[in-house]
Design a protein around this motif. Structure first.
Motif, PDB file in Angstrom:
ATOM      1  N   UNK A 320       0.781  -1.431   0.125  1.00 47.63           N
ATOM      2  CA  UNK A 320      -0.254   0.505  -0.135  1.00 47.63           C
ATOM      3  C   UNK A 320       0.577   1.004  -0.324  1.00 47.63           C
ATOM      4  N   UNK A 321       2.062   1.071   0.812  1.00 50.09           N
ATOM      5  CA  UNK A 321       3.182   2.387   0.701  1.00 50.09           C
ATOM      6  C   UNK A 321       3.801   2.659  -0.826  1.00 50.09           C
ATOM      7  N   UNK A 322       4.080   1.766  -1.567  1.00 48.93           N
ATOM      8  CA  UNK A 322       4.302   1.553  -2.628  1.00 48.93           C
ATOM      9  C   UNK A 322       3.264   2.534  -3.683  1.00 48.93           C
ATOM     10  N   UNK A 331      -7.047  -3.218  -7.138  1.00 45.10           N
ATOM     11  CA  UNK A 331      -7.515  -3.660  -6.451  1.00 45.10           C
ATOM     12  C   UNK A 331      -7.623  -4.036  -4.659  1.00 45.10           C
ATOM     13  N   UNK A 332      -8.050  -4.058  -4.009  1.00 45.25           N
ATOM     14  CA  UNK A 332      -7.507  -5.110  -2.525  1.00 45.25           C
ATOM     15  C   UNK A 332      -7.878  -6.111  -2.385  1.00 45.25           C
ATOM     16  N   UNK A 333      -8.362  -6.832  -3.597  1.00 49.96           N
ATOM     17  CA  UNK A 333      -8.072  -8.835  -3.789  1.00 49.96           C
ATOM     18  C   UNK A 333      -6.986  -9.009  -4.088  1.00 49.96           C
ATOM     19  N   UNK A 334      -6.387  -8.083  -4.732  1.00 50.33           N
ATOM     20  CA  UNK A 334      -5.443  -8.238  -6.284  1.00 50.33           C
ATOM     21  C   UNK A 334      -4.212  -8.319  -4.294  1.00 50.33           C
ATOM     22  N   UNK A 335      -4.459  -6.907  -4.284  1.00 52.52           N
ATOM     23  CA  UNK A 335      -3.082  -6.307  -2.841  1.00 52.52           C
ATOM     24  C   UNK A 335      -2.588  -7.878  -2.282  1.00 52.52           C
ATOM     25  N   UNK A 336      -4.285  -8.208  -0.953  1.00 59.88           N
ATOM     26  CA  UNK A 336      -3.900  -9.527  -0.465  1.00 59.88           C
ATOM     27  C   UNK A 336      -3.501 -10.521  -1.664  1.00 59.88           C
ATOM     28  N   UNK A 337      -3.781 -10.376  -2.128  1.00 64.74           N
ATOM     29  CA  UNK A 337      -3.002 -12.556  -3.468  1.00 64.74           C
ATOM     30  C   UNK A 337      -1.378 -11.964  -2.750  1.00 64.74           C
ATOM     31  N   UNK A 338      -1.137 -10.975  -3.432  1.00 68.34           N
ATOM     32  CA  UNK A 338       0.441 -10.923  -3.700  1.00 68.34           C
ATOM     33  C   UNK A 338       1.075 -10.957  -2.265  1.00 68.34           C
ATOM     34  N   UNK A 339       0.011 -10.304  -1.542  1.00 68.76           N
ATOM     35  CA  UNK A 339       1.399 -10.136   0.201  1.00 68.76           C
ATOM     36  C   UNK A 339       1.128 -11.198   0.217  1.00 68.76           C
ATOM     37  N   UNK A 340      -0.097 -12.428  -0.049  1.00 72.04           N
ATOM     38  CA  UNK A 340      -0.369 -13.547   1.091  1.00 72.04           C
ATOM     39  C   UNK A 340       0.951 -14.769   0.116  1.00 72.04           C
ATOM     40  N   UNK A 354       4.602  -4.115  -9.620  1.00 68.84           N
ATOM     41  CA  UNK A 354       5.083  -3.498 -10.570  1.00 68.84           C
ATOM     42  C   UNK A 354       4.947  -4.194 -12.052  1.00 68.84           C
ATOM     43  N   UNK A 355       5.103  -5.048 -11.827  1.00 69.48           N
ATOM     44  CA  UNK A 355       4.452  -6.347 -12.544  1.00 69.48           C
ATOM     45  C   UNK A 355       3.240  -6.349 -13.141  1.00 69.48           C
ATOM     46  N   UNK A 356       2.060  -5.580 -11.682  1.00 64.81           N
ATOM     47  CA  UNK A 356       0.875  -5.808 -12.587  1.00 64.81           C
ATOM     48  C   UNK A 356       0.088  -4.914 -12.654  1.00 64.81           C
TER      49      UNK A 356
END
Ligand SMILES: Nc1ncnc2c1ncn2[C@@H]1O[C@H](COP(=O)(O)OP(=O)(O)OP(=O)(O)O)[C@@H](O)[C@H]1O
Length: 485
Positions: A320-322, A331-340, A354-356
């Motif tokens: 989120x900071x980035x 989208x939040x679910x995509x962020x979740x997916x990467x973080x998990x 960056x790729x996304x």
């Protein structure tokens, strides 16, 4: 001496050298070997930007750097060292985009407890996120590496606080400071944050503070050249008179006895003069091999910090900071997916983001979880699939480059074999969770620093070489398919 004075000498020196080359009909040599641009100067140093590390080493090797230094000395009567940074490829700062972030999509209240803004003296911020004109850019430091841009979590709380304390009181309580931890966990970020903070908030009476950030590898290179060129006195003067030395990746000095000796004496002098010293290392000092005991004891005689991988919440906060810094949204679910899924390396976390973003901008598509799964399949299996063996990687890479399995594991230095070996080692490091020592054992019991060198060589090349990126992607697919057979 003011910046303007050196600038004038620089311009005149380059002009005179250019004239000499023109006279000899060597215009193109001049363009190639004096491809340096003035950036800034301090009392003893002029910083120039050059196209690549390799180019700089060649310029030093072939005596062109020395030629400029001598010309400036001749004109100014001052002995000035040239030092370098890499030329920026393009001026960053994406201010607007199709995905510009709505205000609500920056770090949210859930994560607000991990914001660092309040901890850094409000009147003395070293690098506010929204670029503030007063932020002074040090030629060797990245403006992206500041305390404000570092997301603090329980994994890095002590590392963050000790680094900030060292920055606020250089040379006092946390000296030397040693930060160690795995690949891509933020060691360089914290180290450079210290440099940026001190550069922007120098202690009273130290307005011309001398700060040097250098990787251990470049320290070794510079030292070696100075021995060869008979300029070791100059080298000593440069490093022993610093106020702040930030030496990155000291594990690189394993078995480099002469450089260790020079560093030992540099350390003694800097410590005596209360200069702030910061080291980073990829493992605890006790696990370093081939480092003299007296130097090991100096590395660890101050504060030692162990930087651990971040938790899921912190990984999400980092993403989120980035986004906030880049002014983008995902989208939040995509962020979740990467973080998990990307768990052990913050650099990879950023690269996936960056790729996304790149994909969404290029194809003007909204990102979904399915697209994320597809786009990041390689990265995700890198960390979650423990079933790929180094043996499989060696076989596929050897087959791809048409060399024998024994060659890829062996010691032959033939260009093609050595390059294939570098690639196999790089892939082994990213596809398996093996340590450098474990990989070394699979490659004929090589030294761990040799393996690291191979990894670093490819990692560096990947930053600029698109076709190598495609080759590595292709090999990873072949390795996975091989596994399925
Ligand atoms: N806590 C964090 N908050 C924000 N960004 C982070 C954090 N940790 C790491 N990063 C980012 O991750 C990337 C890799 O960090 P850095 O280069 O400092 O890692 P490193 O530990 O020095 O890696 P290496 O072992 O390869 O030298 C950088 O872009 C950095 O800004």
């Amino acid at each position: 001496m003011s910046e303007q004075n050196y600038r004038a000498f620089w311009d005149e020196a380059l002009k005179q050298i250019h004239d000499e080359y023109k006279l000899k009909g060597l215009e193109s040599e001049f363009k190639l070997w004096f491809n340096m641009e003035y950036v800034e100067d301090t009392i003893e140093t002029i910083t120039v930007s050059v196209p690549s590390d390799f180019m700089w080493i060649s310029m030093v090797n072939k005596g062109y750097v020395n030629a400029v230094e001598s010309k400036i000395a001749e004109l100014s009567g001052q002995n000035i060292n040239l030092t370098y940074i890499l030329k920026k490829r393009n001026s960053q700062k994406e201010s607007e985009s199709i995905n510009s972030v709505p205000k609500t999509a920056t770090i949210d209240s859930e994560n607000s407890n991990i914001s660092n803004e309040n901890e850094i003296d409000s009147e003395k911020k070293s690098a506010p996120i929204n670029s503030v004109p007063t932020f002074k850019i040090h030629p060797q430091l990245s403006e992206d590496y500041t305390f404000e841009k570092f997301v603090k979590g329980e994994n890095s709380e002590f590392a963050y606080s000790a680094s900030l304390a060292a920055a606020k009181e250089p040379g006092r309580r946390f000296n030397p400071l040693l930060i160690y931890g795995g690949v891509g966990l933020g060691k360089t970020h914290l180290m450079q944050s210290i440099g940026n903070y001190i550069y922007n908030n120098p202690p009273e009476g130290k307005e011309n503070i001398k700060i040097c950030y250098i990787s251990a590898e470049n320290f070794l290179n510079e030292f070696t050249f100075s021995l060869r060129d008979g300029t070791s006195e100059k080298f000593k003067n440069k490093y022993r008179k610093l106020d702040v030395l930030l030496l990155d990746d000291i594990h690189f000095l394993e078995d480099k006895i002469q450089t260790q000796e020079e560093l030992f004496y540099t350390f003694e002098e800097l410590y005596r003069t209360h200069a702030q010293i910061v080291f980073t290392c990829d493992r605890p000092i006790s696990e370093l091999n081939g480092i003299e005991d007296r130097l090991k004891s100096r590395f660890s005689m101050g504060t030692t910090i162990d930087l651990q991988p971040p938790s899921y919440e912190i990984r999400k906060a980092i993403l989120l900071k980035k986004l906030e810094i880049k002014k983008k949204s995902v989208p939040e679910d995509v962020i979740d997916f990467i973080a998990k899924n990307i768990q052990s390396n913050v650099r990879e976390l950023g690269a996936c983001l960056d790729k996304m973003i790149g994909y969404a901008e290029l194809l003007q598509k909204n990102l979904t979880i399915d697209i994320a799964k597809k786009l990041l399949s390689d990265n995700i299996s890198k960390v979650s699939d423990g079933s790929i063996s180094i043996d499989t990687i060696q076989k596929v890479v050897a087959n791809h480059y048409n060399i024998s399995l024994s060659d890829i594991k062996g010691v032959k230095r033939n260009k093609k074999i050595a390059y294939s070996r570098h690639i196999a080692i790089y892939i082994a490091r990213i596809l398996t969770e093996s340590s450098f020592n474990e990989i070394a054992a699979e490659f004929g019991g090589k030294d761990h620093s040799t393996i690291m060198h191979s990894y670093n060589t490819i990692e560096l090349q990947l930053k600029t070489d698109e076709s190598l990126n495609s080759t590595i992607d292709l090999l990873i697919r072949e390795i996975k398919d091989y596994k399925k057979l």
